[in-house]
Design a protein around this motif. Structure first.
Motif, PDB file in Angstrom:
ATOM      1  N   TYR A 180     -19.914 -10.841   2.074  1.00 54.97           N
ATOM      2  CA  TYR A 180     -18.679 -10.033   1.691  1.00 54.97           C
ATOM      3  C   TYR A 180     -18.215  -9.296   2.818  1.00 54.97           C
ATOM      4  O   TYR A 180     -17.101  -9.218   3.016  1.00 54.97           O
ATOM      5  N   ILE A 181     -18.927  -8.819   3.739  1.00 57.81           N
ATOM      6  CA  ILE A 181     -18.748  -8.285   4.886  1.00 57.81           C
ATOM      7  C   ILE A 181     -17.848  -9.171   5.802  1.00 57.81           C
ATOM      8  O   ILE A 181     -16.689  -8.664   6.230  1.00 57.81           O
ATOM      9  N   ALA A 182     -18.058 -10.352   5.885  1.00 55.17           N
ATOM     10  CA  ALA A 182     -17.370 -11.382   6.802  1.00 55.17           C
ATOM     11  C   ALA A 182     -16.066 -11.406   6.110  1.00 55.17           C
ATOM     12  O   ALA A 182     -15.002 -11.643   6.725  1.00 55.17           O
ATOM     13  N   LEU A 183     -15.995 -11.769   5.021  1.00 59.42           N
ATOM     14  CA  LEU A 183     -14.607 -11.887   4.269  1.00 59.42           C
ATOM     15  C   LEU A 183     -13.878 -10.819   4.267  1.00 59.42           C
ATOM     16  O   LEU A 183     -12.488 -11.119   4.455  1.00 59.42           O
ATOM     17  N   LEU A 184     -14.350  -9.650   4.401  1.00 58.93           N
ATOM     18  CA  LEU A 184     -13.245  -8.430   4.296  1.00 58.93           C
ATOM     19  C   LEU A 184     -12.879  -8.384   5.801  1.00 58.93           C
ATOM     20  O   LEU A 184     -11.709  -8.080   6.074  1.00 58.93           O
ATOM     21  N   GLY A 185     -13.678  -8.617   6.725  1.00 59.61           N
ATOM     22  CA  GLY A 185     -13.280  -8.562   8.138  1.00 59.61           C
ATOM     23  C   GLY A 185     -12.082  -9.698   8.313  1.00 59.61           C
ATOM     24  O   GLY A 185     -11.115  -9.438   9.181  1.00 59.61           O
ATOM     25  N   ILE A 186     -12.425 -10.778   7.899  1.00 60.42           N
ATOM     26  CA  ILE A 186     -11.497 -12.196   8.100  1.00 60.42           C
ATOM     27  C   ILE A 186     -10.176 -11.678   7.467  1.00 60.42           C
ATOM     28  O   ILE A 186      -9.219 -11.938   8.013  1.00 60.42           O
ATOM     29  N   THR A 187     -10.322 -11.133   6.240  1.00 64.01           N
ATOM     30  CA  THR A 187      -9.041 -10.707   5.542  1.00 64.01           C
ATOM     31  C   THR A 187      -8.013  -9.698   6.538  1.00 64.01           C
ATOM     32  O   THR A 187      -6.970  -9.868   6.442  1.00 64.01           O
ATOM     33  N   VAL A 188      -8.845  -8.743   7.123  1.00 63.22           N
ATOM     34  CA  VAL A 188      -8.065  -7.717   7.895  1.00 63.22           C
ATOM     35  C   VAL A 188      -7.498  -8.495   9.046  1.00 63.22           C
ATOM     36  O   VAL A 188      -6.318  -8.365   9.223  1.00 63.22           O
ATOM     37  N   ALA A 189      -8.237  -9.262   9.573  1.00 64.40           N
ATOM     38  CA  ALA A 189      -7.648 -10.094  10.975  1.00 64.40           C
ATOM     39  C   ALA A 189      -6.479 -10.908  10.586  1.00 64.40           C
ATOM     40  O   ALA A 189      -5.491 -10.917  11.280  1.00 64.40           O
ATOM     41  N   ILE A 190      -6.594 -11.683   9.307  1.00 71.59           N
ATOM     42  CA  ILE A 190      -5.508 -12.526   8.889  1.00 71.59           C
ATOM     43  C   ILE A 190      -4.381 -11.539   8.601  1.00 71.59           C
ATOM     44  O   ILE A 190      -3.145 -12.108   9.024  1.00 71.59           O
ATOM     45  N   LEU A 191      -4.466 -10.639   8.010  1.00 71.68           N
ATOM     46  CA  LEU A 191      -3.057  -9.885   7.617  1.00 71.68           C
ATOM     47  C   LEU A 191      -2.542  -9.357   8.687  1.00 71.68           C
ATOM     48  O   LEU A 191      -1.483  -9.166   8.817  1.00 71.68           O
ATOM     49  N   MET A 203       8.576  -0.170   9.609  1.00 68.87           N
ATOM     50  CA  MET A 203       7.896  -0.986   8.630  1.00 68.87           C
ATOM     51  C   MET A 203       6.636  -1.566   9.154  1.00 68.87           C
ATOM     52  O   MET A 203       5.431  -1.285   8.572  1.00 68.87           O
ATOM     53  N   GLY A 204       6.590  -2.089  10.217  1.00 64.48           N
ATOM     54  CA  GLY A 204       5.612  -2.754  10.947  1.00 64.48           C
ATOM     55  C   GLY A 204       4.511  -1.756  11.441  1.00 64.48           C
ATOM     56  O   GLY A 204       3.234  -1.786  11.097  1.00 64.48           O
ATOM     57  N   SER A 205       5.126  -0.404  11.861  1.00 67.41           N
ATOM     58  CA  SER A 205       4.149   0.453  11.892  1.00 67.41           C
ATOM     59  C   SER A 205       3.244   1.097  10.817  1.00 67.41           C
ATOM     60  O   SER A 205       2.090   1.282  11.151  1.00 67.41           O
ATOM     61  N   LEU A 206       4.149   1.210   9.880  1.00 69.93           N
ATOM     62  CA  LEU A 206       3.507   1.760   8.511  1.00 69.93           C
ATOM     63  C   LEU A 206       2.381   0.699   7.842  1.00 69.93           C
ATOM     64  O   LEU A 206       1.294   1.198   7.739  1.00 69.93           O
ATOM     65  N   ILE A 207       2.735  -0.378   8.142  1.00 66.91           N
ATOM     66  CA  ILE A 207       1.925  -1.392   7.659  1.00 66.91           C
ATOM     67  C   ILE A 207       0.343  -1.639   8.651  1.00 66.91           C
ATOM     68  O   ILE A 207      -0.660  -2.026   8.177  1.00 66.91           O
ATOM     69  N   LEU A 208       0.749  -1.541  10.001  1.00 64.60           N
ATOM     70  CA  LEU A 208      -0.213  -1.639  11.023  1.00 64.60           C
ATOM     71  C   LEU A 208      -1.121  -0.234  10.741  1.00 64.60           C
ATOM     72  O   LEU A 208      -2.412  -0.346  10.889  1.00 64.60           O
ATOM     73  N   MET A 209      -0.680   0.999  10.457  1.00 60.53           N
ATOM     74  CA  MET A 209      -1.423   2.008  10.065  1.00 60.53           C
ATOM     75  C   MET A 209      -2.242   1.914   8.774  1.00 60.53           C
ATOM     76  O   MET A 209      -3.310   2.341   8.969  1.00 60.53           O
ATOM     77  N   GLY A 210      -1.835   1.370   7.889  1.00 63.68           N
ATOM     78  CA  GLY A 210      -2.486   0.911   6.539  1.00 63.68           C
ATOM     79  C   GLY A 210      -3.444   0.058   6.832  1.00 63.68           C
ATOM     80  O   GLY A 210      -4.628   0.156   6.370  1.00 63.68           O
ATOM     81  N   LEU A 211      -3.418  -1.045   7.736  1.00 62.57           N
ATOM     82  CA  LEU A 211      -4.350  -1.839   8.186  1.00 62.57           C
ATOM     83  C   LEU A 211      -5.409  -1.181   8.990  1.00 62.57           C
ATOM     84  O   LEU A 211      -6.574  -1.720   8.828  1.00 62.57           O
ATOM     85  N   GLY A 212      -4.790  -0.417   9.880  1.00 60.53           N
ATOM     86  CA  GLY A 212      -5.903   0.395  10.719  1.00 60.53           C
ATOM     87  C   GLY A 212      -6.845   1.232   9.782  1.00 60.53           C
ATOM     88  O   GLY A 212      -8.140   1.271  10.163  1.00 60.53           O
ATOM     89  N   VAL A 213      -6.232   1.887   8.832  1.00 61.89           N
ATOM     90  CA  VAL A 213      -7.051   2.753   8.028  1.00 61.89           C
ATOM     91  C   VAL A 213      -8.046   2.045   7.371  1.00 61.89           C
ATOM     92  O   VAL A 213      -9.218   2.142   7.259  1.00 61.89           O
ATOM     93  N   VAL A 214      -7.801   0.848   6.753  1.00 60.64           N
ATOM     94  CA  VAL A 214      -8.548  -0.124   6.027  1.00 60.64           C
ATOM     95  C   VAL A 214      -9.231  -0.675   6.546  1.00 60.64           C
ATOM     96  O   VAL A 214     -10.767  -0.755   6.437  1.00 60.64           O
TER      97      VAL A 214
END
Length: 263
Positions: free
Chosen positions: A8-19, A45-56
């Motif tokens: 599960y942890i590996a899948l979460l990490g890969i998901t964040v990397a792909i997005l 828009m990209g900044s907001l998305i990257l911030m969201g990804l950063g938080v996640v």
């Protein structure tokens, strides 16, 4: 970290990397081809998305640290659960795409959840703990309906319901049997437990844990010797261990008259 949790942890990490890679690529292409106005809009828009990804992504990092260190970070608890719940559907689909069985991923999610609950070291009195069991634990030939009132059980010993009654009486916890998520949520609303020991299959445990968050739930997977939803069984030791975990009772021995004696 046990392999069950690593999936599960590996899948979460890969998901964040792909997005993150997808967003970065779109951002790069537009910066090199769009107008100035569009570039500004896309940068925002990209900044907001990257911030969201950063938080996640930070939530995932904290989750990994929590699992490895066996420590809880109360101030970051909501971030951890938000990250796992948001990414779980994506991780599930990604796992399916690479051929990982869905139940294996859900089982991994339950294992991660159980350790997070363990790390929080939640201590309540027994009367605030509820055992939530599925109706498929009941013998399929039994004519007595127990989903409305579990006390309708005749205690014949042909299914685990009798054993769970024994556990209920020994520890003084609540015990209910539900036919599905709707009835389970109703029991939670009526009894208002502060901790739940839930018995179910991977699918129901996964959705149930997410439904009642932040209520702490320790999931115990049922055993299905005759297939899904039919005369299922449960490891009673795991149920008792979960109750002890919530009530801070050390492993105990029982006298002949079944009274609890601390070791």
């Amino acid at each position: 970290m046990p392999s069950q949790k690593r999936i599960y942890i590996a899948l979460l990490g890969i998901t964040v990397a792909i997005l993150g890679a997808v967003v970065f690529l779109a951002w790069y292409l537009f910066l090199n081809n769009g107008s100035l106005f569009n570039q500004i809009v896309l940068v925002l828009m990209g900044s907001l998305i990257l911030m969201g990804l950063g938080v996640v992504g930070f939530g995932v990092v904290v989750l990994v640290i929590t699992l490895w260190s066996h420590k809880s970070f109360p101030s970051l608890q909501n971030l951890i659960y938000t990250a796992t719940n948001l990414l779980f559907p994506v991780a599930l689909q990604l796992g399916k795409m690479v051929g990982i069985d869905a139940d294996k991923i859900k089982s991994s999610f339950i294992a991660v959840n159980n350790q997070l609950v363990d790390n929080r070291d939640i201590q309540v009195v027994a009367s605030q703990v509820m055992i939530l069991a599925p109706h498929c634990l009941q013998n399929a030939d039994c004519p007595h309906k127990i989903t409305i009132d579990v006390n309708n059980c005749r205690r014949c010993g042909k299914c685990p319901i009798d054993d769970l009654h024994d556990i209920k009486e020994r520890y003084g916890v609540h015990f209910v049997v539900a036919t599905g998520g709707t009835l389970a949520r109703r029991f939670v609303k009526e009894i208002r437990p502060r901790a739940v020991v839930a018995i179910a299959c991977e699918r129901d445990l996964t959705s149930g844990v997410q439904d009642v968050n932040p209520l702490p739930v320790i999931g115990v997977l049922n055993i299905r010797p005759q297939g899904p939803c039919y005369n299922t069984r449960v490891n009673l030791d795991q149920v008792e261990d979960a109750i002890r975990q919530f009530t801070n009772r050390r492993r105990s021995v029982f006298t002949n008259n079944q009274q609890l004696t601390e070791t």
